[in-house]
Design a protein around this motif. Structure first.
Motif, mmCIF file in Angstrom:
data_model
loop_
_atom_site.group_PDB
_atom_site.id
_atom_site.type_symbol
_atom_site.label_atom_id
_atom_site.label_comp_id
_atom_site.label_asym_id
_atom_site.label_seq_id
_atom_site.Cartn_x
_atom_site.Cartn_y
_atom_site.Cartn_z
ATOM 1 N N LYS A 180 33.152 44.432 8.987
ATOM 2 C CA LYS A 180 33.237 43.905 10.347
ATOM 3 C C LYS A 180 34.386 42.910 10.481
ATOM 4 N N VAL A 181 34.756 42.635 11.728
ATOM 5 C CA VAL A 181 35.766 41.616 12.005
ATOM 6 C C VAL A 181 35.248 40.280 11.495
ATOM 7 N N PRO A 182 36.040 39.543 10.725
ATOM 8 C CA PRO A 182 35.559 38.278 10.166
ATOM 9 C C PRO A 182 35.346 37.210 11.238
ATOM 10 N N ALA A 183 34.672 36.148 10.860
ATOM 11 C CA ALA A 183 34.414 35.037 11.778
ATOM 12 C C ALA A 183 35.717 34.331 12.124
ATOM 13 N N ALA A 184 35.695 33.604 13.221
ATOM 14 C CA ALA A 184 36.880 32.869 13.664
ATOM 15 C C ALA A 184 37.385 31.962 12.554
ATOM 16 N N GLY A 185 38.692 31.965 12.374
ATOM 17 C CA GLY A 185 39.300 31.112 11.364
ATOM 18 C C GLY A 185 39.322 31.718 9.976
ATOM 19 N N SER A 186 38.992 33.018 9.863
ATOM 20 C CA SER A 186 38.963 33.647 8.543
ATOM 21 C C SER A 186 39.578 35.030 8.600
ATOM 22 N N HIS A 187 39.708 35.653 7.422
ATOM 23 C CA HIS A 187 40.325 36.980 7.339
ATOM 24 C C HIS A 187 39.710 37.773 6.204
ATOM 25 N N LYS A 215 39.779 53.518 9.898
ATOM 26 C CA LYS A 215 38.599 52.652 9.816
ATOM 27 C C LYS A 215 38.796 51.326 10.528
ATOM 28 N N PHE A 216 39.994 50.777 10.429
ATOM 29 C CA PHE A 216 40.194 49.404 10.879
ATOM 30 C C PHE A 216 40.886 49.285 12.235
ATOM 31 N N ILE A 217 41.279 50.427 12.811
ATOM 32 C CA ILE A 217 41.871 50.423 14.155
ATOM 33 C C ILE A 217 40.975 51.291 15.019
ATOM 34 N N ALA A 218 40.261 50.676 15.923
ATOM 35 C CA ALA A 218 39.281 51.382 16.744
ATOM 36 C C ALA A 218 39.929 51.915 18.018
ATOM 37 N N PRO A 219 39.355 52.963 18.601
ATOM 38 C CA PRO A 219 39.844 53.422 19.907
ATOM 39 C C PRO A 219 39.836 52.274 20.907
ATOM 40 N N GLY A 220 40.931 52.154 21.635
ATOM 41 C CA GLY A 220 41.063 51.066 22.597
ATOM 42 C C GLY A 220 41.828 49.874 22.080
ATOM 43 N N THR A 261 44.074 43.596 13.605
ATOM 44 C CA THR A 261 44.271 44.307 12.345
ATOM 45 C C THR A 261 45.764 44.466 12.130
ATOM 46 N N ILE A 262 46.223 44.062 10.961
ATOM 47 C CA ILE A 262 47.626 44.237 10.594
ATOM 48 C C ILE A 262 47.660 45.140 9.371
ATOM 49 N N VAL A 263 48.361 46.256 9.456
ATOM 50 C CA VAL A 263 48.487 47.170 8.318
ATOM 51 C C VAL A 263 49.899 47.039 7.767
ATOM 52 N N LEU A 264 49.973 46.713 6.461
ATOM 53 C CA LEU A 264 51.259 46.559 5.794
ATOM 54 C C LEU A 264 51.393 47.581 4.681
ATOM 55 N N LEU A 265 52.601 48.090 4.513
ATOM 56 C CA LEU A 265 52.929 49.025 3.447
ATOM 57 C C LEU A 265 54.065 48.435 2.630
ATOM 58 N N ASN A 266 53.836 48.301 1.317
ATOM 59 C CA ASN A 266 54.884 47.852 0.409
ATOM 60 C C ASN A 266 55.359 49.047 -0.404
ATOM 61 N N MET A 267 56.551 49.534 -0.097
ATOM 62 C CA MET A 267 57.111 50.681 -0.800
ATOM 63 C C MET A 267 57.993 50.259 -1.968
ATOM 64 N N GLY A 268 57.973 48.968 -2.295
ATOM 65 C CA GLY A 268 58.792 48.460 -3.386
ATOM 66 C C GLY A 268 58.440 49.097 -4.710
ATOM 67 N N GLU A 269 59.419 49.204 -5.571
ATOM 68 C CA GLU A 269 59.229 49.848 -6.866
ATOM 69 C C GLU A 269 58.414 48.967 -7.803
ATOM 70 N N ASP A 270 58.280 49.413 -9.050
ATOM 71 C CA ASP A 270 57.450 48.712 -10.035
ATOM 72 C C ASP A 270 57.777 47.220 -10.074
ATOM 73 N N VAL A 317 44.876 43.868 6.991
ATOM 74 C CA VAL A 317 44.450 42.483 7.167
ATOM 75 C C VAL A 317 43.627 42.410 8.447
ATOM 76 N N LEU A 318 42.348 42.121 8.308
ATOM 77 C CA LEU A 318 41.507 41.861 9.471
ATOM 78 C C LEU A 318 41.463 40.356 9.636
ATOM 79 N N VAL A 319 41.983 39.857 10.740
ATOM 80 C CA VAL A 319 42.105 38.410 10.902
ATOM 81 C C VAL A 319 41.547 37.991 12.251
ATOM 82 N N ASN A 320 40.883 36.883 12.237
ATOM 83 C CA ASN A 320 40.340 36.301 13.466
ATOM 84 C C ASN A 320 40.868 34.880 13.582
ATOM 85 N N MET A 321 41.814 34.696 14.471
ATOM 86 C CA MET A 321 42.392 33.373 14.686
ATOM 87 C C MET A 321 41.441 32.534 15.524
ATOM 88 N N ALA A 322 41.228 31.321 15.114
ATOM 89 C CA ALA A 322 40.295 30.456 15.839
ATOM 90 C C ALA A 322 40.855 30.053 17.185
#
Length: 516
Positions: free
Chosen positions: A45-52, A436-441, A471-480, A507-512
């Motif tokens: 679930k989306v975390p509580a305010a002030g957490s991630h 999973k982490f990006i819902a319709p709407g 929700t922020i989705v990050l991809l790191n394509m950096g090598e070894d 990253v599921l984040v809830n800014m206070a």
């Protein structure tokens, strides 16, 4: 009462179960599932305010590893990658993510025990799984069938008296659609796509090869669409949308599998004179009608030819896109199309990997590059107005079939009939970071990555109407060894973390504090 409490605490509907890894020929690993066990991420679930919450998948170690933390009051010191969010810049609402209920998918699922089938369906559709909600349904046969067929193979039956769903629908598609509906918490949106009309409606009298629809078959074929929607609705599988033709430009060459040639002008005229009015007369104007359903090298000219005509424009809701030429055509053409027709949505409706690989490499068990390719493409596409992304087959065998035209490809789940196991490829988890982490709407919001880190890509989304949860989705394509320290910056709070090399992090984040 104590026993009941303990059972509630350990229920799989709330807790994650871990991957059982196995290494094959790929540079990463698969997660093995059988009748007794399968990994599920659980309800997150989306975390509580002030957490991630951080969810990490990596080439070398992680599959949906979860870490919770509090947001920071200050930016990270020495962060190598700075991601800046701007909630005031909002873009398209997302429709969803998913795959296709092909004949091949159903054939392969049925090779498993009933218990394993249930694990697979839960993995894709349940709140404990990756929560697919947007799924494609081939209208009759495709190449991922064991034979070419239509819903009316009685030659000359222009009144469609002999129209009927087939064994494939009743055995390989509908049962799994119904189970997905039962498992899903989100509404399951189904859209139909035809590969070919009945062969007798075509110029060459064949399902494949080259040739288009006979002019005198425009009305019977429009009626065929109506019959399909009615038949699936009667079976408890209501259709949300339709595409007019799978890959219409393939029909201008000697194509190996089911196809039908359509010029943009021909499709425009069929829609405005026949298909659109026929759907409307049948009370089906609510269906989301999509044109193109082919590669983005046809943007913007192919859909623009249809949409520039007000008579055909009125019946069209969106543009369907495939990814098979994306290495040669950049995503900017999507933004160009959007600027011309802002009221029409864009949606990626078919993608798969392995389609152009050498024989013997169509399926690579544990291949990380293909997972990375999925994530990079999804991020690029949603950042250029796509409202979602639909994978191709949800389950294939170890050869990448069955496919009557021998057009084998890879899939997020591969089924090994001999061992009665199925393998979750890295691609499965790549899809899950979005589905999973990006819902319709949820709405795309502005996100930027600090300069000098071209191997890091990002897409950010605001949950529903809330100002603080994202929700922020990050991809790191950096090598070894190219781990990066990331600083995600909201308006007044920060999320600091270390991202492994070759990894995807949601990253599921809830800014206070309110973000604007």
């Amino acid at each position: 009462m104590l026993l009941l409490l303990l059972l509630l605490l350990i229920t799989p509907s709330t807790l994650a179960s871990e991957c059982v890894p196995r290494t094959f020929q790929g540079d990463s690993f698969v997660c093995v599932c059988n009748s007794d066990y399968c990994d599920l991420p659980g309800v997150i679930k989306v975390p509580a305010a002030g957490s991630h919450t951080l969810i990490t998948t990596s080439r070398d170690e992680h599959r949906f590893s979860i870490q919770n933390g509090s947001n920071d009051a200050l930016p990270g010191e020495g962060s190598s990658v700075v991601v800046t969010l701007n909630h005031q810049e909002r873009f398209q609402a997302m429709m969803g993510f998913g795959g296709a209920f092909t004949d091949a998918t159903g054939i392969n699922i049925l090779k498993l025990t009933e218990e394993s089938q249930e694990w697979l369906m839960k993995s894709y559709f349940s709140p404990e799984g990756i929560e697919y909600n947007l799924c494609r349904v081939p209208m009759a046969g495709s190449d991922f069938s064991t034979r070419p067929y239509s819903y009316d193979d009685v030659e000359g039956d222009v009144d469609l008296v002999h129209f009927n769903l087939t064994t494939e629908d009743y055995k390989y598609k509908l049962p799994f659609i119904h189970r997905a509906q039962e498992l899903a918490e989100r509404e399951l949106l189904l859209f139909g796509s035809p590969w070919s009309p009945p062969a007798w409606m075509k110029e060459n009298g064949m399902f494949n090869g080259s040739g288009g629809l006979l002019n005198e078959m425009w009305q019977p074929y429009a009626d065929y669409f109506v019959k399909f929607v009615q038949a699936y609705s009667a079976e408890g599988a209501p259709i949300w949308g339709l595409t007019t033709q799978n890959e219409p430009l393939t029909g201008f060459q000697d194509w190996r599998w089911n196809t039908c040639a359509w010029t943009a002008e021909g499709q425009r005229d069929w829609i405005k004179t026949t298909l659109g009015p026929t759907l409307q007369a049948a009370g089906m104007r609510h269906l989301q009608l999509m044109v193109l359903d082919h590669n983005r090298d046809a943007l913007p000219w192919y859909p623009a030819t249809i949409l520039e005509d007000p008579e055909s424009n009125q019946f069209v809701d969106g543009v369907a896109i495939h990814w098979y030429d994306d290495d040669n055509t950049g995503p900017e053409v999507m933004s160009e199309l959007h600027s011309l027709f802002e009221d029409k949505f864009l949606l990626y409706t078919e993608s798969c990997d392995g389609w152009d690989a050498a024989p013997g490499e169509r399926v690579i068990l544990g291949d990380w590059y293909r997972a990375e390719s999925y994530a990079a493409n999804i991020i690029d596409d949603v950042n250029h107005w796509s409202t979602g992304w639909v994978d191709w087959n949800m389950a294939l065998d170890i050869d990448g079939g069955p496919n009557w035209a021998y057009n084998f490809v890879d899939s997020p789940i591969i089924i090994d009939e001999k061992s009665s196991e199925f393998y979750k490829q890295p691609m499965f988890y790549s899809m899950g970071h979005f589905s999973k982490f990006i819902a319709p709407g949820d709405r795309l919001i502005s996100s930027t990555v600090s300069s000098g880190y071209e191997h890091v890509r990002v897409a950010a989304f605001q949950h529903g109407s809330t100002d603080t949860a994202s929700t922020i989705v990050l991809l790191n394509m950096g090598e070894d060894m190219e781990t990066v320290t990331v600083d995600v910056r909201g308006s007044q709070e920060f999320v600091n973390f270390v991202m492994p090399a070759k990894s995807i992090v949601s990253v599921l984040v809830n800014m206070a504090a309110t973000a604007h």
